[in-house]
Design a protein around this motif. Sequence first.
Motif, PDB file in Angstrom:
ATOM      1  N   LEU A   4      13.915  -5.505 -37.639  1.00 24.46           N
ATOM      2  CA  LEU A   4      15.305  -5.062 -37.579  1.00 24.46           C
ATOM      3  C   LEU A   4      16.240  -6.087 -38.194  1.00 24.46           C
ATOM      4  O   LEU A   4      15.960  -7.292 -38.208  1.00 24.46           O
ATOM      5  CB  LEU A   4      15.709  -4.792 -36.126  1.00 24.46           C
ATOM      6  CG  LEU A   4      14.894  -3.733 -35.385  1.00 24.46           C
ATOM      7  CD1 LEU A   4      15.452  -3.525 -33.981  1.00 24.46           C
ATOM      8  CD2 LEU A   4      14.864  -2.402 -36.139  1.00 24.46           C
ATOM      9  N   SER A   5      17.360  -5.610 -38.688  1.00 21.51           N
ATOM     10  CA  SER A   5      18.367  -6.493 -39.270  1.00 21.51           C
ATOM     11  C   SER A   5      19.118  -7.223 -38.162  1.00 21.51           C
ATOM     12  O   SER A   5      19.023  -6.880 -36.977  1.00 21.51           O
ATOM     13  CB  SER A   5      19.355  -5.681 -40.104  1.00 21.51           C
ATOM     14  OG  SER A   5      20.140  -4.841 -39.252  1.00 21.51           O
ATOM     15  N   ALA A   6      19.891  -8.234 -38.549  1.00 20.69           N
ATOM     16  CA  ALA A   6      20.689  -8.980 -37.571  1.00 20.69           C
ATOM     17  C   ALA A   6      21.678  -8.059 -36.865  1.00 20.69           C
ATOM     18  O   ALA A   6      21.887  -8.155 -35.648  1.00 20.69           O
ATOM     19  CB  ALA A   6      21.421 -10.124 -38.264  1.00 20.69           C
ATOM     20  N   ALA A 213      15.844   1.531 -27.215  1.00 18.78           N
ATOM     21  CA  ALA A 213      16.803   1.139 -28.245  1.00 18.78           C
ATOM     22  C   ALA A 213      16.082   0.618 -29.481  1.00 18.78           C
ATOM     23  O   ALA A 213      16.473   0.911 -30.622  1.00 18.78           O
ATOM     24  CB  ALA A 213      17.751   0.069 -27.705  1.00 18.78           C
ATOM     25  N   MET A 214      15.002  -0.135 -29.276  1.00 12.54           N
ATOM     26  CA  MET A 214      14.205  -0.618 -30.401  1.00 12.54           C
ATOM     27  C   MET A 214      13.587   0.559 -31.149  1.00 12.54           C
ATOM     28  O   MET A 214      13.603   0.625 -32.383  1.00 12.54           O
ATOM     29  CB  MET A 214      13.103  -1.553 -29.903  1.00 12.54           C
ATOM     30  CG  MET A 214      13.579  -2.854 -29.296  1.00 12.54           C
ATOM     31  SD  MET A 214      14.095  -4.068 -30.532  1.00 12.54           S
ATOM     32  CE  MET A 214      12.545  -4.439 -31.343  1.00 12.54           C
ATOM     33  N   LYS A 215      13.043   1.493 -30.405  1.00 12.27           N
ATOM     34  CA  LYS A 215      12.367   2.645 -30.998  1.00 12.27           C
ATOM     35  C   LYS A 215      13.318   3.501 -31.814  1.00 12.27           C
ATOM     36  O   LYS A 215      12.954   4.043 -32.869  1.00 12.27           O
ATOM     37  CB  LYS A 215      11.706   3.485 -29.900  1.00 12.27           C
ATOM     38  CG  LYS A 215      10.892   4.664 -30.407  1.00 12.27           C
ATOM     39  CD  LYS A 215      10.220   5.395 -29.248  1.00 12.27           C
ATOM     40  CE  LYS A 215       9.393   6.571 -29.759  1.00 12.27           C
ATOM     41  NZ  LYS A 215       8.728   7.298 -28.645  1.00 12.27           N
ATOM     42  N   GLU A 216      14.548   3.656 -31.335  1.00 11.68           N
ATOM     43  CA  GLU A 216      15.505   4.535 -31.987  1.00 11.68           C
ATOM     44  C   GLU A 216      16.258   3.863 -33.131  1.00 11.68           C
ATOM     45  O   GLU A 216      17.018   4.524 -33.839  1.00 11.68           O
ATOM     46  CB  GLU A 216      16.495   5.078 -30.955  1.00 11.68           C
ATOM     47  CG  GLU A 216      15.836   6.035 -29.954  1.00 11.68           C
ATOM     48  CD  GLU A 216      16.813   6.597 -28.937  1.00 11.68           C
ATOM     49  OE1 GLU A 216      17.949   6.057 -28.870  1.00 11.68           O
ATOM     50  OE2 GLU A 216      16.452   7.552 -28.234  1.00 11.68           O
ATOM     51  N   SER A 217      16.057   2.572 -33.312  1.00 11.88           N
ATOM     52  CA  SER A 217      16.713   1.865 -34.413  1.00 11.88           C
ATOM     53  C   SER A 217      16.010   2.215 -35.719  1.00 11.88           C
ATOM     54  O   SER A 217      14.802   2.010 -35.865  1.00 11.88           O
ATOM     55  CB  SER A 217      16.656   0.351 -34.182  1.00 11.88           C
ATOM     56  OG  SER A 217      17.387  -0.013 -33.037  1.00 11.88           O
ATOM     57  N   GLY A 218      16.750   2.746 -36.660  1.00 11.32           N
ATOM     58  CA  GLY A 218      16.170   3.116 -37.938  1.00 11.32           C
ATOM     59  C   GLY A 218      15.968   1.906 -38.840  1.00 11.32           C
ATOM     60  O   GLY A 218      16.823   1.021 -38.910  1.00 11.32           O
TER      61      GLY A 218
END
Length: 508
Positions: A4-6, A213-218
Motif C-alpha cells: 500500500l501507498s503511504a 480495511a487492508m483488504k478493501e484498499s485498492g
Amino acid sequence: MKVLSATQMKQVDALTLQGEGISAIDLMERASKALFTQLNKDLDLGNTSLVIFCGPGNNGGDGLALARLLHDAGHQIFVYLLTRHRYSPENITNQKRLLDKGIIVEKIDPTTVIEIPSDALIVDAFFGSGTSRPLSSDWKKFIGYLNSHSNTRVAIDIPSGLIADAHVDQHSPVIKADYTYTFQSPKLCLLLPENARYIGEVVVVDIGLDQLAMKESGTSYYYTIREDIIDMIPKFNRFAHKGTFGHAFIVGGSFGKIGAIALSCKAALKTGCGMVSSYIPACGYAILQSSFPEAMVLTDEDTNSLSTVPDNFLSYSSIGIGMGMGTDQKAQQALFLLLSKLSEQQNDIPLMVDADALNILAIHPEWLKLLPPLSILTPHPKELERLIGPWKNDFEKLQKALYFSNTYEVITIIKGANTAIVFPDGQIHFNSTGNWGMATAGSGDVLSGMISSLLAQGFSPQDTARAGVFLHGLAADLTIRKIHPKSLIASDLIEHISSAWDTVAPMR
C-alpha cells in the motif's frame, strides 16, 4: 499481501482507530511494543546502548515510545529529537512520558555534532514513510556522519530520506539501514533494487491494523508470501498418473550450451509435471540422454543449432523455449516457425520464453505480436532493457514493463532481488523469497524449467509465474541452510525443489 501507498496506510490507520475505538496514541504504543519485540528477536541487545533519533511526526513518536520501553527494560538509551516549531500530538505525549521518567531528550538539528558510542545501536525514527520529498542538502553532512559509523542501524518504517512511493536521486541524503522494520505492509521503495544499499534486511512488523480495511484498499502492487502460494495448490489425487500432470516441451540448446536444457528439463520434472520432452540440436543427443535419462529427446536436423521445430509440438501441455538457444539465423528461423504455428492454432498452448529467445524477439520486435496471450517472459535486467528500452530509475522501469506487458498481453518476470512479476492487467507482484547466491550460471534455466512444469500441470499463467518464482527462491533459501551462498550452483536449486514443495504443500 498488499503493498500500500503511504496515503493508503494513513487511511488504514484511521479506519483501525475508528473500528477498534482506540486513540492514535494507543496505536502508537502497540507499534512501539511490536518494534521492541522485533528488535529483541533479531538482535542480541545485551548490554548494548541505543541511540535513537526522532523526528517531529508520528515516526518520531514511535521512536520516543520505543525509547521508553527500552529504558524500562534496563537498556542505556540516548534520545535525540529534531527541533521543530510543531510536533504531532502523539509525539508530544511521548515526549512528556519520557520526561516523567526522567529520561533526557536532547534537541538537535542537522548541524548538531553528536558523539555516538562505538557499540551503540542506532535507531532512525526521523521521518519514515510520512515524508513526500527528498531531504535537503542540509542533511548531507549529518546523515553522512551516521552512515560512516560501523554501528548497526535500524530504520523504523523506511530509512529517512527515502520516499515510500517515488524515486529519490542517488545524491540525496538517505540513512543506510542494516534493518528496516516497516509496519504492516511492505512499501514500494523497499522492494526496488535501486534502494538496496539503504534498506538492509526488511522485516514487515504486524501492528494489528484492521484487516478489512487492508483488504478493501485498492492497489496494483502485491508481495507474494507463503500463504499466497498455499492457496494456489490443488489437493493431491492418489489416482493421478503421469498424464494427469502434463507433458512439458523444452526447446533450446546449441553447441556448448546443452547444459542449459539439461537443467531446465530436470527442474521441470522435479517441479512435478508428468513428462518432459526436449528439442535440441543433434550435438546434444548423447549428452542429454546420458546426463538426464528421465527426459525424452528429439533432435533438430542441424547438428549445432536449432533450425526448425517438429510437426507435433502442438500436442504438448506447455512449451518453454530459449535456454542456450543462441541467436544465429537458424535459431531465429526456428523461433519464428514456432510462434507462427502457435498463432495459427485455436487452443493456446501456454508458452514460457527465456534467454536467447528473448534476445531474438528484441531483434525482431514485430514477432512479439505472435506470442499467445499470457505467455510468460523471464528476462534478466539486460534482456529486459533490450525489449523495453533503457530506464532512468526502477519506478520508470516498472512503468515501461507494465506498458510492454499490456501492449503484448504477456506476463513479464523481471528477475532479481524481489523479482517483479508484471501482469498485463496492471498488477505487479513482488516475490519474498531468494538470496544473492542465486546470481550463478544456470539459475535462470532452472526457473524456466519450473515455470514450464507448472504450466504443463494446469496452473494458470498468473499463478504459474508467482508460484514458480516463489518456489525457485525458496529452494535457494533452503539450499543456503546447508551451504554458503558463494558455493551455490544451479544444480543445488534443483535438489531443493522437493524441500520447497514440502514447505508449501507438506504430505504429512
